[in-house]
Design an enzyme around this catalytic site. Structure first.
Site, short mmCIF file in Angstrom:
data_model
loop_
_atom_site.label_atom_id
_atom_site.label_comp_id
_atom_site.label_asym_id
_atom_site.label_seq_id
_atom_site.Cartn_x
_atom_site.Cartn_y
_atom_site.Cartn_z
N GLN A 20 -10.16 4.72 -2.60
CA GLN A 20 -10.52 3.88 -3.75
C GLN A 20 -11.47 2.77 -3.34
O GLN A 20 -12.40 2.44 -4.06
CB GLN A 20 -9.26 3.27 -4.37
CG GLN A 20 -8.41 4.27 -5.13
CD GLN A 20 -9.17 4.87 -6.31
OE1 GLN A 20 -9.61 4.16 -7.20
NE2 GLN A 20 -9.33 6.18 -6.30
N GLY A 38 -3.22 -3.70 -7.86
CA GLY A 38 -4.13 -2.57 -8.09
C GLY A 38 -5.23 -2.49 -7.05
O GLY A 38 -5.63 -3.49 -6.47
N VAL A 39 -5.72 -1.28 -6.83
CA VAL A 39 -6.80 -1.08 -5.85
C VAL A 39 -8.00 -0.35 -6.43
O VAL A 39 -9.00 -0.17 -5.75
CB VAL A 39 -6.29 -0.29 -4.62
CG1 VAL A 39 -5.16 -1.05 -3.93
CG2 VAL A 39 -5.82 1.11 -5.01
N GLY A 40 -7.92 0.06 -7.69
CA GLY A 40 -8.92 0.97 -8.23
C GLY A 40 -10.26 0.35 -8.54
O GLY A 40 -11.28 1.03 -8.54
N GLU A 41 -10.27 -0.93 -8.85
CA GLU A 41 -11.52 -1.52 -9.33
C GLU A 41 -12.05 -2.63 -8.43
O GLU A 41 -13.23 -2.95 -8.46
CB GLU A 41 -11.30 -2.07 -10.75
CG GLU A 41 -11.04 -0.93 -11.73
CD GLU A 41 -10.42 -1.38 -13.04
OE1 GLU A 41 -11.17 -1.65 -13.97
OE2 GLU A 41 -9.17 -1.45 -13.13
N ILE A 51 0.85 -1.18 0.00
CA ILE A 51 0.00 0.00 0.00
C ILE A 51 0.89 1.24 0.00
O ILE A 51 1.62 1.49 0.95
CB ILE A 51 -0.93 -0.02 1.23
CG1 ILE A 51 -1.85 -1.25 1.17
CG2 ILE A 51 -1.75 1.26 1.32
CD1 ILE A 51 -2.62 -1.43 -0.12
#
Ligand SMILES: Cc1cc2nc3c(=O)[nH]c(=O)nc-3n(C[C@H](O)[C@H](O)[C@H](O)COP(=O)(O)OP(=O)(O)OC[C@H]3O[C@@H](n4cnc5c(N)ncnc54)[C@H](O)[C@@H]3O)c2cc1C
Ligand code: SF4
Lengths: 352, 751
Positions: B651, B715-718, B642
């Protein structure tokens, strides 16, 4: 955008004169009118901005204990007027359940009464719509009509009137004061909006050029203040029009109903005063059996105009709930989520 | 007074040591909340004209007449661009040279292929004049019947789905698995078309200077936009300068340049003056992509003990009549649940719609809500707690490929999420819980997952003698916080405090930062920055270690570490030297490093790489009125390292709200006869408002991944959209006994 004239009259008389021109419309808060213009649903030639007219932004208390509300009083100002909210709590609750805080700050009393239907085919200039263009047909029939009318509709038009505010107003015998080229007159709020019949293009009782100057609520209607609720079913928790709504107001005496007022929203081209239901309630004991009878009476003539049969049963249940909540008593303060069946979130003063 | 703020401002909470991992606030936050941040449409170059699209009001057919003279006669109108006079293009907008090149509607003909397709552009001195000019065109059409909805035509098996994935994948024998199952679920779910609805509409301010083009334009992929434009316009990519410092959201709709933006550029060419074109809200429902509707059938078999025997997931999806984007919805069943037999398949139907496009968790979100609902049904069929059922079928290796996971802390996500939520003791049967007000209460859960992707990017890092540094990368901040998170990575990469670092980003003249999509931007751009910074530090280290006057002389294989503007001997931190001293002695003003990133093919072949999470939802439903509120959402997510916990939580919150919207709110309504959109505005196209958003928690579950990339970033966006939709739907079932088979769940379903 279409080029239009913008006039800002200094008096009611000037406004009425200015609005006599063909293609003229009054502009109040603009939250409805300007959207319709941007979408090319309406293409007026002249906007008569009434927001600066003197004297129409006052809330005045009358000798009979009633109230006279200027047409330019903003929705938020009225809902947050403590004396008003105390006397007519269901009206304040209805106002606060509508739109968003920003819109309520801009929207006026007159504009709220005269806002147009949300029927998507009315808004879409490429669709056939008898209301927009008489004789064109009605694309809502056979189209997307989940949220259309179940009462008072005609083959020509199945649209509903979307106002929350108007629903308790109809229940409480509000009166609309009008000035126009032919002088001054009054109509009952209940008669302001017309059922479509064969002429859905005539949505209201106003003649061309007539201006709403004020709205009156009788003192007698404040007698319901202890047992008055507005309840609204919607598709998100706030900032959504009613799927169905109900205003219920009672006067109770020892568990019996002495007087009852009931109106439904989102079901017809006008706020729907349910008189037969009211009569069924008078003199009987407040309770589930009475509410059930009232709900049946209120929806007795309902029939689906499309994929909306669910609204009829929903409206019945809502009537029962609204009556039950009215019996339980008006809350000391307007709930944080006005007109919602959900109790307030602990500690939240206002979360809608 | 204009506030004097730059993006290099010193954050209030600056402190020494590593920047990675600190919960910094957005460095551009003050610019945004004070209105100083300049979005594309805020630009007004001298002499600029306004362009407004005329959009088709039929969904299929031909434009037969445009009243150009009427529009031209309107005061202020300068030009009307139609197929007759649109400047020539070097490449047919219908050419598809590779699968990632999508066809654009650039007035190449009078044909209409979907409602809201651009059919002309009016250019005028004012926005109002251009708007009225567009209305005065009063288009006439020859309309053909519109094909609307999932049943509008013959379905076919698409050649590929998503980005080059096979439309059908299979392991094991699904039919045998179903036949042998003690418990079976066979359920079909429908999801609606959804639109990205970024707050900032697609916009472009275009200015030509000879064959050079200057653009203010929100973009999630500037280098790709440059390349696409260069091909269309027949100019060199380096002659195209794109400034995209801020985006008001993109969600995939700004990943590839949109047709209307190209039309703005062509309008500027036509009139020889700078032109601004901004889409109106309703014009965003057509030419800039959407998430297509799906009908998904899930067939699940399980033994009496709850062990899966088969999982079959079929998705019917729509696409446009003229291009190939196929939402890979069924692929959601590849990675989560261990089943000896898995079959995923897709069929598609062509309808009169704009081409669907990547929309936040494309396929993953759509497939997840169906899969997680069906898994819940399967758990019930086995009379098992939904969490116990998921644990029973926990995938130790990726089910579809058999590959080990590069890392997978999903068990910890389940445990921490369930604990925080208070899942234990949940009754199995529905309609068992009520609150004090008599509302039905339900609890549901879903598993979240999203692939850890890497694209390609480049970066440049400079360390200066004055003790400062510069890192440059043409990266994209869509609101997610790239200005901050990438600067944190950059500061560590060059061994400087973030306050000593100048971080340059958001323009196309910088090294290509790759595309901000696939939840891969922090990893991709971050790794390029990491490599560039590493190279600059290596240069410095060489200078020092080769110089007998340096305390680091001869550090050799032991090496050095860079921190706070100094190099330290790794094996003896008492020996160090400042960057300034090293550069001064070497007589250099600066050293420079360049870095590249991209996936590691060997690691990608060896490992399945995914982020994971678990989402728990509580809903309350009025038993008579069908009014529904989500009252609690707890998500626990493991996504590698992170970089900035504050931004990452944000997010996750945004994703969870979106997932809730998927279950309860979002739906584009199309008239089944005309193919026109009926709710192309934010009053009628519902997304959650504040009052819909419950108490939320996003737990960051620790995960160390040595394989995804050197920084260990996933990734953390979706990811948080996935899992959440199903969790909410399952909670609704638990509250009411109503199993949602169509989304969004509506009042009609509940009364
Ligand atoms: C996104 C959105 C959500 C909304 N949600 C709700 C909701 O949940 N519930 C609800 O009840 N409403 C809702 N509204 C509607 C809102 O209440 C109305 O737009 C508003 O009340 C109109 O008031 P205004 O002063 O802005 O009217 P305007 O837009 O200025 O005028 C509306 C109409 O009334 C006419 N008019 C205005 N004043 C007078 C007058 N004094 N005499 C004669 N004619 C007049 C105008 O000519 C025009 O035709 C919503 C609106 C929006 C945009
Ligand atoms: S229902 Fe009424 S407003 Fe709607 S399209 Fe039909 S005629 Fe027009």
């Amino acid at each position: 955008m279409k080029v239009f004239d913008y006039v800002r009259p200094a008096s009611v008389a000037e406004a009425i004169a200015a609005a006599a021109a063909p293609g003229a419309v009054y502009l109040a808060g603009g939250t409805n009118l300007l959207d319709l213009m941007k979408g090319e649903t309406l293409r007026p030639d002249r906007l008569v901005d009434v927001t600066r007219l003197p004297g129409l932004d006052r809330i005045e208390w009358l000798g009979d204990g009633g109230v006279r509300i200027g047409a330019l009083v903003r929705n938020a100002a009225l809902a947050h007027d403590a004396a008003f909210a105390t006397a007519y709590p269901a009206v304040a609750e209805a106002l606060l359940s509508g739109a968003s805080a920003q819109l309520r700050n801009a929207a006026t009393v007159g504009g709220n009464l005269l806002q147009r239907t949300r029927c998507a085919y009315f808004h879409d200039p490429a669709s056939a719509c008898n209301k927009r263009q008489p004789g064109a047909g009605c694309d809502a029939r056979g189209g997307e009509n989940r949220l259309h009318a179940v009462l008072g509709w005609s083959e020509a038009c199945i649209a509903t009137h979307p106002s929350d505010f108007c629903v308790p107003l109809a229940a409480l015998d509000a009166v609309v004061e009008i000035e126009g080229p032919a002088g001054r007159r009054e109509v009952a709020l209940e008669a302001l909006h017309r059922l479509p019949g064969d002429t859905p293009e005539r949505g209201t009782a106003l003649a061309p050029g007539e201006l709403i100057v004020a709205l009156r609520l009788p003192g007698e209607a404040a007698g319901f203040a202890a047992h008055a609720r507005y309840l609204k079913v919607r598709e998100r928790t706030s900032y959504a029009f009613a799927v169905v709504s109900a205003a219920a107001a009672l006067r109770l005496e020892g568990g019996r109903i002495r007087a009852a007022r009931l109106a439904l929203g989102g079901v017809a081209a006008r706020p729907w005063r349910a008189r037969a239901a009211e009569e069924s309630l008078v003199g009987v004991e407040a309770g589930e059996a009475a509410f059930r009878r009232a709900a049946e009476a209120a929806l007795a003539e309902a029939r689906p105009s499309g994929d909306n049969a669910f609204k009829i049963e929903l409206a019945r249940r809502l009537v029962r709930r609204a009556l039950a909540l009215a019996v339980a008593g008006t809350p000391a303060r307007i709930p944080a989520l006005p007109a919602s069946p959900f109790p307030s979130v602990a500690g939240a003063r206002h979360d809608a | 007074m204009t506030p004097d703020i730059s993006l290099s401002q010193v954050p209030a909470h600056a402190r020494h040591g590593s920047s990675i991992g600190r919960p910094l606030t957005r460095r551009e936050g003050v610019l945004k909340v004070t209105g100083v941040a300049r979005y594309a449409a805020d630009n007004h170059p001298a002499g600029m004209l306004y362009a407004v699209l005329a959009a088709s009001r039929i969904a299929r057919g031909r434009v037969t007449c445009l009243d150009v003279p009427a529009a031209m006669a309107h005061p202020g109108v300068v030009a009307v661009m139609t197929p007759a006079n649109r400047p020539a293009l070097a490449l047919d907008p219908d050419a598809k040279l590779h699968p990632f090149m999508f066809r654009l509607d650039l007035l190449q003909s009078d044909a209409v292929r979907y409602a809201n397709q651009p059919i002309a552009v009016v250019i005028a001195e004012t926005l109002e004049a251009a708007t009225e000019g567009a209305a005065l065109l009063a288009p006439r059409y020859e309309a053909l019947p519109a094909r609307v909805g999932l049943d509008a035509g013959e379905s076919f098996v698409p050649p590929v789905v998503g980005v080059g994935h096979p439309a059908e994948q299979l392991v094991g024998d699904v039919e045998a698995g179903l036949a042998s199952a003690a418990r079976r679920v066979d359920a079909t779910y429908e999801t609606p078309a959804q639109y990205h609805n970024a707050m900032e509409p697609h916009a472009v301010v275009a200015a030509w200077d000879g064959d050079s083009l200057s653009l203010d334009m929100p973009s999630q992929g500037m280098a790709m936009a440059q390349a696409r434009l260069a091909g269309l316009l027949g100019i060199a990519p380096e002659n195209i300068m794109i400034r995209s410092p801020f985006l008001g959201g993109g969600f995939g709709s700004k990943g590839l340049i949109a047709g209307p933006q190209v039309l703005g550029i062509l309008a500027a060419r036509l009139v020889g003056r700078p032109v601004k074109l901004v889409l109106r809200r309703e014009q965003m429902y057509g030419p800039v992509g959407h998430r297509p509707p799906t009908r998904q059938r899930l067939r699940i078999g399980a033994g009496a003990d709850g062990t899966l025997t088969a999982l079959a997931h079929h998705a019917l999806i729509t696409t446009s009549t003229f291009d190939d984007f196929f939402e890979p919805a069924a692929d959601a069943s590849h990675t989560l649940y261990a089943s000896p037999a898995i079959a995923t398949s897709h069929t598609a139907v062509r309808i009169d719609t704009g081409t669907p496009m990547f929309m936040r968790a494309p396929g993953e979100a759509t497939g997840s809500i169906a899969l997680e609902s069906a898994i819940d049904e399967a758990a019930l069929a086995c009379r098992m707690d939904p969490l116990a059922f998921r644990l029973k079928n926990y995938a130790e290796v990726e089910p579809i490929s058999g590959k080990p996971f590069s890392s997978k802390a999903l068990r910890a996500c389940y445990a921490q999420g369930a604990d925080r939520f208070g899942w234990a003791g949940r009754p199995l049967a529905p309609r068992q819980m009520r609150d004090a007000a008599g509302m039905l209460v339900g609890w549901g859960m879903g598993t979240a997952t999203f692939p850890a992707l890497m694209f390609q990017a480049e970066a440049r890092a400079v360390i200066r003698r004055n003790g400062g540094g510069v890192v440059e990368i043409g990266a994209h901040d869509m609101g997610q916080g790239a200005w901050t998170a990438l600067a944190q990575i950059a500061a560590d990469a060059v061994g400087l405090g973030i306050e000593q670092l100048e971080f340059r980003s958001g323009t196309s003249d910088l090294p290509d930062g790759g595309i901000a999509g696939g939840s891969a931007h922090t990893a991709t751009a971050g790794m390029a920055i990491h490599a560039a910074g590493g190279e600059a530090v290596a240069r410095l280290a060489e200078l020092a270690m080769d110089d007998a006057r340096s305390p680091l002389f001869g550090a050799g294989n032991a090496g050095v570490v860079a921190r706070d503007g100094r190099l330290f001997r790794r094996d003896d931190e008492s020996r160090s030297e400042s960057y300034a001293d090293i550069l001064t002695r070497a007589g250099l003003a600066q050293v420079e490093g360049r870095g590249k990133s991209g996936g590691d093919p060997a690691a990608q072949t060896a490992y399945a790489m995914h982020a994971h999470g678990a989402v728990f939802a509580e809903v309350k439903v009025d038993p008579d009125l069908g009014q529904l509120r989500v009252t609690r959402l707890v998500g626990a997510f493991a996504a590698g390292r992170i970089i900035n916990p504050r931004m990452v939580r944000s997010q996750y919150y945004g994703g969870m709200i979106w997932g809730m919207a998927f279950a309860l709110h979002e739906e584009a309504v199309t008239d089944r006869r005309s193919g026109r959109m009926l709710n192309a505005n934010l009053a009628d196209y519902h997304i959650p408002v504040n009052a819909d958003v419950p108490e939320m928690e996003a737990l960051l579950v620790e995960e160390h991944d040595p394989h995804v990339n050197a920084l260990g970033i996933k990734g953390v966006g979706e990811i948080a959209i996935t899992g959440t939709g199903g969790a909410v739907a399952n909670a609704v079932w638990h509250a009411t006994g109503m199993r949602a088979r169509r989304f969004p769940i509506r009042i009609d379903d509940l009364v």
